[in-house]
Design a protein around this motif. Structure first.
Motif, PDB file in Angstrom:
ATOM      1  N   ILE A 172      -8.086   1.239   6.013  1.00 45.15           N
ATOM      2  CA  ILE A 172      -8.659   1.043   7.352  1.00 45.15           C
ATOM      3  C   ILE A 172      -7.764   1.683   8.411  1.00 45.15           C
ATOM      4  N   GLY A 173      -6.441   1.456   8.319  1.00 47.84           N
ATOM      5  CA  GLY A 173      -5.531   2.052   9.294  1.00 47.84           C
ATOM      6  C   GLY A 173      -5.515   3.570   9.214  1.00 47.84           C
ATOM      7  N   GLY A 174      -5.557   4.125   7.997  1.00 49.25           N
ATOM      8  CA  GLY A 174      -5.602   5.576   7.851  1.00 49.25           C
ATOM      9  C   GLY A 174      -6.875   6.175   8.416  1.00 49.25           C
ATOM     10  N   LEU A 175      -7.988   5.449   8.282  1.00 54.45           N
ATOM     11  CA  LEU A 175      -9.260   5.932   8.824  1.00 54.45           C
ATOM     12  C   LEU A 175      -9.191   6.052  10.339  1.00 54.45           C
ATOM     13  N   PHE A 176      -8.586   5.049  11.011  1.00 53.02           N
ATOM     14  CA  PHE A 176      -8.467   5.096  12.465  1.00 53.02           C
ATOM     15  C   PHE A 176      -7.418   6.111  12.915  1.00 53.02           C
ATOM     16  N   ALA A 177      -6.365   6.297  12.126  1.00 53.65           N
ATOM     17  CA  ALA A 177      -5.263   7.168  12.538  1.00 53.65           C
ATOM     18  C   ALA A 177      -5.571   8.643  12.307  1.00 53.65           C
ATOM     19  N   PHE A 178      -6.146   8.994  11.154  1.00 57.94           N
ATOM     20  CA  PHE A 178      -6.321  10.398  10.780  1.00 57.94           C
ATOM     21  C   PHE A 178      -7.777  10.803  10.574  1.00 57.94           C
ATOM     22  N   GLY A 179      -8.736   9.885  10.779  1.00 62.61           N
ATOM     23  CA  GLY A 179     -10.121  10.208  10.487  1.00 62.61           C
ATOM     24  C   GLY A 179     -10.430  10.021   9.010  1.00 62.61           C
ATOM     25  N   MET A 180     -11.413  10.799   8.507  1.00 65.08           N
ATOM     26  CA  MET A 180     -11.856  10.612   7.123  1.00 65.08           C
ATOM     27  C   MET A 180     -10.767  10.930   6.118  1.00 65.08           C
ATOM     28  N   ILE A 181      -9.888  11.879   6.456  1.00 63.85           N
ATOM     29  CA  ILE A 181      -8.809  12.206   5.525  1.00 63.85           C
ATOM     30  C   ILE A 181      -7.827  11.046   5.388  1.00 63.85           C
ATOM     31  N   GLY A 182      -7.782  10.172   6.406  1.00 63.32           N
ATOM     32  CA  GLY A 182      -6.911   9.004   6.338  1.00 63.32           C
ATOM     33  C   GLY A 182      -7.322   7.992   5.292  1.00 63.32           C
ATOM     34  N   LEU A 183      -8.580   8.079   4.804  1.00 62.81           N
ATOM     35  CA  LEU A 183      -8.997   7.215   3.703  1.00 62.81           C
ATOM     36  C   LEU A 183      -8.124   7.431   2.474  1.00 62.81           C
ATOM     37  N   PHE A 184      -7.598   8.646   2.309  1.00 62.34           N
ATOM     38  CA  PHE A 184      -6.761   8.957   1.160  1.00 62.34           C
ATOM     39  C   PHE A 184      -5.271   8.873   1.500  1.00 62.34           C
ATOM     40  N   ILE A 185      -4.891   9.297   2.723  1.00 57.43           N
ATOM     41  CA  ILE A 185      -3.483   9.338   3.085  1.00 57.43           C
ATOM     42  C   ILE A 185      -2.949   7.960   3.446  1.00 57.43           C
ATOM     43  N   GLY A 186      -3.747   7.158   4.173  1.00 58.06           N
ATOM     44  CA  GLY A 186      -3.281   5.858   4.655  1.00 58.06           C
ATOM     45  C   GLY A 186      -2.747   4.938   3.568  1.00 58.06           C
ATOM     46  N   PRO A 187      -3.533   4.625   2.533  1.00 59.80           N
ATOM     47  CA  PRO A 187      -3.022   3.725   1.494  1.00 59.80           C
ATOM     48  C   PRO A 187      -1.831   4.287   0.736  1.00 59.80           C
ATOM     49  N   VAL A 188      -1.759   5.609   0.595  1.00 59.82           N
ATOM     50  CA  VAL A 188      -0.628   6.205  -0.122  1.00 59.82           C
ATOM     51  C   VAL A 188       0.664   6.024   0.670  1.00 59.82           C
ATOM     52  N   VAL A 189       0.600   6.250   1.994  1.00 56.92           N
ATOM     53  CA  VAL A 189       1.803   6.099   2.830  1.00 56.92           C
ATOM     54  C   VAL A 189       2.303   4.665   2.783  1.00 56.92           C
ATOM     55  N   LEU A 190       1.389   3.694   2.925  1.00 54.34           N
ATOM     56  CA  LEU A 190       1.808   2.291   2.880  1.00 54.34           C
ATOM     57  C   LEU A 190       2.313   1.907   1.491  1.00 54.34           C
ATOM     58  N   ALA A 191       1.678   2.424   0.454  1.00 53.80           N
ATOM     59  CA  ALA A 191       2.108   2.082  -0.908  1.00 53.80           C
ATOM     60  C   ALA A 191       3.504   2.614  -1.191  1.00 53.80           C
ATOM     61  N   VAL A 192       3.782   3.858  -0.787  1.00 50.58           N
ATOM     62  CA  VAL A 192       5.114   4.433  -0.995  1.00 50.58           C
ATOM     63  C   VAL A 192       6.153   3.659  -0.198  1.00 50.58           C
ATOM     64  N   SER A 193       5.851   3.344   1.070  1.00 51.84           N
ATOM     65  CA  SER A 193       6.798   2.578   1.893  1.00 51.84           C
ATOM     66  C   SER A 193       7.059   1.205   1.301  1.00 51.84           C
ATOM     67  N   TYR A 194       6.002   0.570   0.802  1.00 51.52           N
ATOM     68  CA  TYR A 194       6.163  -0.758   0.192  1.00 51.52           C
ATOM     69  C   TYR A 194       7.057  -0.698  -1.035  1.00 51.52           C
ATOM     70  N   ARG A 195       6.861   0.302  -1.865  1.00 54.55           N
ATOM     71  CA  ARG A 195       7.675   0.414  -3.076  1.00 54.55           C
ATOM     72  C   ARG A 195       9.138   0.684  -2.741  1.00 54.55           C
ATOM     73  N   LEU A 196       9.402   1.532  -1.754  1.00 56.94           N
ATOM     74  CA  LEU A 196      10.779   1.836  -1.382  1.00 56.94           C
ATOM     75  C   LEU A 196      11.468   0.629  -0.752  1.00 56.94           C
TER      76      LEU A 196
END
Length: 365
Positions: free
Chosen positions: A317-341
């Protein structure tokens, strides 16, 4: 023996840092149009790399053949649905433009069933009957104030769609390049991470790859399965524009809204048109498709990495608002990587005392 005092040239250090900062900002400014496309391509390549390696083994060990096949698969997955959606919008928009320019050609049905609605049915039917008697001109006069707002909204969405198509084209180009030289790029990234943070940097890169694969498996694959099964149900039930609705379902599933947003109106339309048999069949099929993500998504996510579902939902949801439709793919990946680190960094610290009272006593002492 007097040792020489090491002196630091402060202006030299200051101007050196300033020069490096200016070069970094200038480089980011130059490559800014390509950042989202390259990031998307990197996620796609990391998620599908095992499939590409298997294809390479099947295709007599030829890397360029595997790259061609993977690029064609990406075109079928991303470009073809977008092309179908745009062509359908253009095709179905022509009749709407004709009605708007010549409202007298609009024929509105007489909904007698409005009278059966309790309390407000008679009032609704009277208002609808007034619109029918006035013809299409009366209806257009009602909606005329909203035409300008709707047109501006569509222009904005068309701009977003154009940017999405550009990023999609860049993603295909960068994906082909990364497929062809994936090992060298991965080794370069790991070498850079080791230069920054030694063994921790290398571990962070590996964890990031696991998180990307988890999101790709858990979110995108689940969305593909649900939308394809839902589209099969729509086509068998005889719903018009089943292909376009399948694409809409895929977007809804990636956004974690689910396929029911498309399937439920289709079921209502079947019952309203009197096709109760296929309406019931689609209802049962929709229950299966709608609940499939509760079983499939957790299993697929844990195949890549164990990530909280709230994290994935927030990223989409946050990626969709931040980057548009491409954020559907980028948003969860950024949060997932940050969470793991962050999780890795937190667990490096010793576990706190289980008894808080003993910890307070130790602090007082």
């Amino acid at each position: 023996m007097n040792l020489p005092i090491k002196r630091y040239d402060l202006p030299q250090i200051m101007f050196g840092v300033l020069f490096i900062a200016l070069m970094t900002i200038a480089s980011i400014w130059i490559v800014q149009p390509f950042i989202l496309g390259f990031a998307w391509a990197g996620m796609v390549v990391i998620a599908t790399w095992p499939l590409m390696i298997k294809l390479q083994r099947i295709l007599w060990g030829r890397r360029f053949l595997a790259v061609i096949v993977m690029t064609l698969l990406l075109i079928l997955l991303f470009v073809l649905p977008i092309a179908l959606l745009v062509s359908s919008a253009i095709e179905n928009g022509a009749p709407l433009v004709g009605i708007a320019t010549n409202p007298s050609t609009l024929h509105m049905p007489d909904f007698h069933w409005l009278n059966s609605i309790p309390l407000v049915g008679h009032k609704l039917y009277s208002g609808w009957h007034t619109l029918i008697n006035g013809g299409g001109n009366a209806l257009m006069s009602k909606v005329q104030p909203y035409v300008g707002q709707t047109a501006s909204w569509f222009v904005t969405q068309a701009g977003h769609l154009g940017r999405f198509i550009v990023h999609c084209s860049l993603m295909l180009l960068f994906s082909a390049l990364l497929y062809s030289r994936g090992e060298q790029v991965a080794m370069g990234i790991r070498h850079f991470a080791v230069r920054l943070a030694a063994e921790r940097g290398d571990a962070a890169v590996i964890l990031a790859g696991q998180a990307i694969r988890a999101v790709a498996l858990g979110v995108v694959v689940t969305a593909i399965v649900q939308s394809v099964l839902g589209g099969i149900g729509l086509a068998i039930a005889g719903i018009p524009y089943a292909t376009v609705l399948t694409v809409v379902m895929f977007v809804c599933c990636v956004a974690q809204i689910g396929p029911l947003l498309v399937l439920i109106p289709a079921i209502i339309w079947l019952y309203w048109s009197g096709d109760n048999t296929w309406g019931t069949v689609l209802l049962v099929w929709s229950c299966v498709v709608g609940s499939l993500d509760n079983v499939l998504r957790p299993v697929l996510i844990r195949m890549g990495a164990d990530l909280p579902m709230l994290l994935i939902l927030s990223g989409v949801i946050g990626g969709l608002f931040a980057f548009g439709m491409i954020g559907l793919f980028i948003g969860p990946v950024v949060l997932a990587v940050s969470y793991r680190l962050i999780s890795l960094w937190v667990h490096e610290a010793p576990v706190p005392d289980a008894d808080p009272e003993e910890a307070l006593k130790a602090l007082d002492e």
